[in-house]
Design an enzyme around this catalytic site. Sequence first.
Site: not given
Lengths: 229, 244
Positions: B187, B12-14
């Site tokens: 990403a 997962g990212t931001t």
Amino acid sequence: MSVPFYVSPEQIMKDKADFARKGIARGRSVVVAQYADGVVFVAENPSKALHKISEIYDRIGFAAVGKYNEFENLRVAGIRLADMRGYSYDRTDVTGRSLANAYAQTLGSIFTETAKPFEVEIVVAEVGADEASDQLYRLTFDGSVADEHGFVAMGGSAEAIAGALSAAWAPGQDLATSLRQAVHALGEHGTEETRELPASDLEVAILDRTRPRRAFRRIEGAELEALLA
Amino acid sequence: MTTGGSLDAPHGTTIVALCFDGGVVMAGDRRATMGNVIAQRDVQKVFEADSHSVVGIAGTAGIAVELVRLFQVELEHYEKIEGTSLSLDGKANRLSTLLRGNLGMAMQGLAVVPLFAGYDDVADRGRIFSYDVTGGRYEEHDYYAVGSGSSFARGSLKKLFHFDATAEQSVRIALEALYDAADDDSATSGPDLTRRIFPVVAVVRRDGVEMIEEDALAQAAEEMLAERMRRPGGPWAQVGGDSS
């Protein structure tokens, strides 16, 4: 040398049951009743800290009468079982039926195996998609389970209260009607003299099928007074 | 993203969070990546932890989602047994402990870094907590971001955050920050208008968590994109003069 007296199993069970019944009848009563959108729990309980009614899981509630420490023990065990099961499998895999079974096993073992049975009676209620699929399980001190419909009264003068409710209760009635019937029955038959129970002496909660996920909600203060008015 | 030659698993990212007068907003993008591949376009990374707190996750998706599930169950369990909710600090500390339990996995490259935010009844304001993989808990002030695009998001938030913003403006600021993260981090995803996939945004106020509806998000995202058509870098801050 003293010879121990022989006491028949029948006599032992009867003594235990009488003991438990006496303990339960001493306390104040609790009513659990269905209404169109769910189940309402009504307890005569002036304490704001020691609850007789509790949430167990998303669609499941609990009500008890008898000795506080004993039913509190069962309540906590029920929540633990439900949360464990829901976490291990899925939230939809926690059912009132399995919980009632677990309580029945526990109460049954305690009744037969220990010297002092639990002086409690409990109700496990589960709301379904509609009134017909709601479940009310009444569990007594010896582990017997009864599948009830409409309403359940327990503790104190349960029989008189149930009698009053059976004359009044009808399927499809709204929350205020079910609540008022329950409060009226508790006030009229809870003790020798007829009383008007004030909102401050009541512990009220509902399982509301229209709520998403967690159906359990307590009804207190101004909201309760408005419903009773 | 793999570290030390360990296995590929979706990441997962931001996640961004910022306070406003009356609560806190948290938003997360929807992309999960596996190396250079987009593993999922509509993954949810911001969750309701309980009625008054939210948790966002960056890192190995499988472990992070499980961590959140356990955290949710623990908060609800405490609430049912005790008849009252944990304090916000209590919840933040509990998340710390759960995270520390994952340290072994984190050392093998399967790290999870959550961001926790909620409304504190006692302090009467929204609060944000960040974590490191060892379970270290740090209270953040005003705003914060975690994940691979977090440095870009934090830069964006630094210029856009202002405490006088309303909840609606704060939601927009969060969307701008996520856009800036997606702009520079492969990403992190931006709003996907063709598939109608928008960031997950939660607003926590005194009266509880509100997950912002897709229609409201779509509108905010469309407004933002219309402005970005004119100025791809997003809103600009005035320098000098009477800027405050």
